[in-house]
Design a protein around this motif. Structure first.
Motif, mmCIF file in Angstrom:
data_model
loop_
_atom_site.group_PDB
_atom_site.id
_atom_site.type_symbol
_atom_site.label_atom_id
_atom_site.label_comp_id
_atom_site.label_asym_id
_atom_site.label_seq_id
_atom_site.Cartn_x
_atom_site.Cartn_y
_atom_site.Cartn_z
ATOM 1 N N CYS A 113 -7.444 19.410 -29.959
ATOM 2 C CA CYS A 113 -8.955 19.180 -28.865
ATOM 3 C C CYS A 113 -7.964 18.072 -28.331
ATOM 4 O O CYS A 113 -7.391 16.955 -28.805
ATOM 5 C CB CYS A 113 -9.957 18.623 -30.139
ATOM 6 S SG CYS A 113 -10.638 19.804 -30.785
ATOM 7 N N ILE A 115 -8.490 14.355 -26.097
ATOM 8 C CA ILE A 115 -8.756 13.007 -25.574
ATOM 9 C C ILE A 115 -8.810 12.211 -25.053
ATOM 10 O O ILE A 115 -9.345 10.985 -24.348
ATOM 11 C CB ILE A 115 -7.836 12.132 -27.590
ATOM 12 C CG1 ILE A 115 -6.952 12.454 -27.533
ATOM 13 C CG2 ILE A 115 -7.986 13.086 -29.256
ATOM 14 C CD1 ILE A 115 -5.569 11.381 -28.746
ATOM 15 N N CYS A 260 -8.427 18.691 -34.044
ATOM 16 C CA CYS A 260 -9.785 18.456 -34.262
ATOM 17 C C CYS A 260 -10.010 17.571 -35.478
ATOM 18 O O CYS A 260 -11.276 17.201 -35.409
ATOM 19 C CB CYS A 260 -10.298 19.540 -33.842
ATOM 20 S SG CYS A 260 -10.141 20.820 -31.929
ATOM 21 N N GLU A 264 -13.705 11.538 -36.951
ATOM 22 C CA GLU A 264 -13.444 11.008 -35.942
ATOM 23 C C GLU A 264 -13.490 9.890 -35.413
ATOM 24 O O GLU A 264 -13.694 8.641 -34.091
ATOM 25 C CB GLU A 264 -15.322 11.375 -35.377
ATOM 26 C CG GLU A 264 -16.172 11.476 -34.636
ATOM 27 C CD GLU A 264 -18.090 11.556 -34.340
ATOM 28 O OE1 GLU A 264 -18.219 10.721 -33.487
ATOM 29 O OE2 GLU A 264 -18.402 12.409 -35.119
ATOM 30 N N VAL A 267 -10.150 8.583 -33.830
ATOM 31 C CA VAL A 267 -10.012 9.072 -32.444
ATOM 32 C C VAL A 267 -10.906 8.362 -31.638
ATOM 33 O O VAL A 267 -10.000 7.901 -30.510
ATOM 34 C CB VAL A 267 -10.187 10.393 -32.953
ATOM 35 C CG1 VAL A 267 -10.060 11.313 -30.847
ATOM 36 C CG2 VAL A 267 -9.528 11.437 -33.048
ATOM 37 N N TRP A 304 -13.234 18.915 -26.151
ATOM 38 C CA TRP A 304 -13.148 17.210 -26.703
ATOM 39 C C TRP A 304 -12.924 17.237 -27.984
ATOM 40 O O TRP A 304 -14.315 18.484 -28.749
ATOM 41 C CB TRP A 304 -14.271 16.434 -25.283
ATOM 42 C CG TRP A 304 -14.140 16.508 -24.404
ATOM 43 C CD1 TRP A 304 -14.456 17.714 -23.242
ATOM 44 C CD2 TRP A 304 -12.692 15.631 -23.504
ATOM 45 N NE1 TRP A 304 -13.291 17.691 -22.370
ATOM 46 C CE2 TRP A 304 -12.727 16.248 -22.470
ATOM 47 C CE3 TRP A 304 -12.142 14.508 -23.936
ATOM 48 C CZ2 TRP A 304 -12.165 15.165 -20.957
ATOM 49 C CZ3 TRP A 304 -11.086 14.203 -23.228
ATOM 50 C CH2 TRP A 304 -11.394 14.223 -21.731
ATOM 51 N N HIS A 305 -12.188 16.814 -28.470
ATOM 52 C CA HIS A 305 -12.520 15.373 -29.591
ATOM 53 C C HIS A 305 -13.665 15.300 -30.310
ATOM 54 O O HIS A 305 -14.584 14.420 -28.862
ATOM 55 C CB HIS A 305 -11.446 15.258 -30.107
ATOM 56 C CG HIS A 305 -11.074 14.061 -31.778
ATOM 57 N ND1 HIS A 305 -12.018 14.011 -32.369
ATOM 58 C CD2 HIS A 305 -10.546 14.762 -32.923
ATOM 59 C CE1 HIS A 305 -11.660 13.641 -33.959
ATOM 60 N NE2 HIS A 305 -11.168 14.524 -33.914
ATOM 61 N N LYS A 325 -15.836 19.908 -29.471
ATOM 62 C CA LYS A 325 -15.501 20.897 -30.382
ATOM 63 C C LYS A 325 -16.388 20.850 -32.170
ATOM 64 O O LYS A 325 -16.675 19.466 -32.038
ATOM 65 C CB LYS A 325 -14.125 20.269 -31.307
ATOM 66 C CG LYS A 325 -13.581 20.938 -31.955
ATOM 67 C CD LYS A 325 -13.352 22.651 -31.885
ATOM 68 C CE LYS A 325 -12.298 23.231 -33.227
ATOM 69 N NZ LYS A 325 -12.379 24.956 -32.868
#
Length: 325
Positions: A113, A115, A260, A264, A267, A304-305, A325
């Motif tokens: 993914c 960032i 990925c 969350e 990131v 995208w993450h 994602k």
């Protein structure tokens, strides 16, 4: 895919206890992280190692950089989870996602993914002034050209570009530092660099000898932009002491990537730290002047993450759910 690790650890003792990132739940965060970069002497290593240290120092998680074969291998290592983070270029990212990576033919690397945007990678040619080579058309028949580490962005695309421009050459691979040394010693004729500017190996060469940094003509740039996923790019004359005028070349965008499955919240904090402190990123490497959120839309390849997308969406940069994602 063995790599050589250079871990530059940083610890939470450098962090102010008032940091909002420290206050949140980190129960699912890894105890350390590693960023896949490329060979020493190139911009990826300088940028990636500095960024890893910056994140580690500010988020209180030990981490560092790892020397790899560059964008293509970083895609593979991040996809498999061997590395949490890495740096890649849009061309190799597309090939890897489509299952066309020479490292793992047929494997669609879809667990990588985006960032944040990094910078454009210019494709530029350097020769010793003593060689008399001042243009691509003057590269002699059968010249030995260094294209960087095997599987790197340069090695993936630059030989094809040279063939498209009618250059007949012998191919040489190696780290940018090694190839710079071979050029200086007269063991190769040309180095075809693909790296963010200023390239450490070119800056080092300038200190030690006289070099020609070779531009593309209007016609050459037109031919290459029509045949490859690149756009025209101008290297400012101020980038290198050897340049008297701006230099026209072509370039490809780079993005920082994450597996990925990285949490969350982690990131999100990394994206927030990086995108809100461009002055600090510029102190790591001048190429980071384009590591700004406005360039998020240069990603037309990777999903995208969720953590990165949350920061961008909160700050007015719209990333639709279909691209996350």
């Amino acid at each position: 895919m063995k790599t050589q690790s250079i871990m530059a650890l940083a610890f939470a003792s450098t962090i102010a206890i008032t940091s909002p990132a420290i206050a949140q739940d980190r129960s699912d965060w890894p105890s350390n992280f590693t960023v896949g970069t490329a060979s020493q002497g190139g911009t990826y290593f300088a940028y990636g190692a500095g960024w890893a240290n910056f994140v580690a120092e500010n988020l209180g998680v030990s981490g560092g950089a790892e020397i790899t074969g560059g964008p293509m291998q970083n895609m593979a290592l991040v996809h498999t989870g061997d590395l949490q983070f890495g740096l890649t270029t849009m061309g190799p990212a597309r090939e890897s996602m489509d299952g066309n990576s020479p490292l793992a033919p047929g494997l669609e690397m879809d667990n990588v993914c985006a960032i944040f945007p990094m910078y454009q990678t210019p494709f530029s040619v350097t020769a010793l002034s003593s060689s008399g080579i001042t243009s691509i058309s003057e590269i002699p028949d059968g010249a030995t050209i260094g294209f960087g580490p095997a599987g790197s962005t340069s090695d993936t695309y630059f030989p094809k570009m040279m063939e498209t421009l009618g250059v007949n050459f012998e191919r040489r691979n190696g780290s940018w530092s090694d190839l710079g040394g071979q050029l200086q010693d007269g063991l190769i004729d040309v180095v075809a660099f693909a790296a963010g500017i200023p390239i450490p190996a070119v800056s080092q060469l300038e200190v030690q000898t006289d070099v020609n940094i070779i531009s593309m003509t209007d016609e050459e740039a037109k031919i290459i932009t029509e045949a490859f996923p690149v756009s025209e790019f101008i290297i400012p004359a101020s980038t290198y002491q050897s340049l008297e005028n701006d230099s026209r070349v072509v370039s490809m965008w780079n993005f920082a990537i994450a597996n990925c499955d990285v949490p969350e919240s982690m990131v999100y904090e990394i994206t927030k730290l990086t995108m809100e402190n461009n002055d600090k990123m510029m102190s790591i490497h001048k190429a980071a002047r384009t590591s700004v959120p406005e360039n998020y839309n240069k990603n037309n390849v990777l999903p995208w993450h969720p953590g990165a997308a949350r920061w961008f969406n909160e700050n007015g940069y719209e990333i639709p759910d279909s691209q996350i994602k």
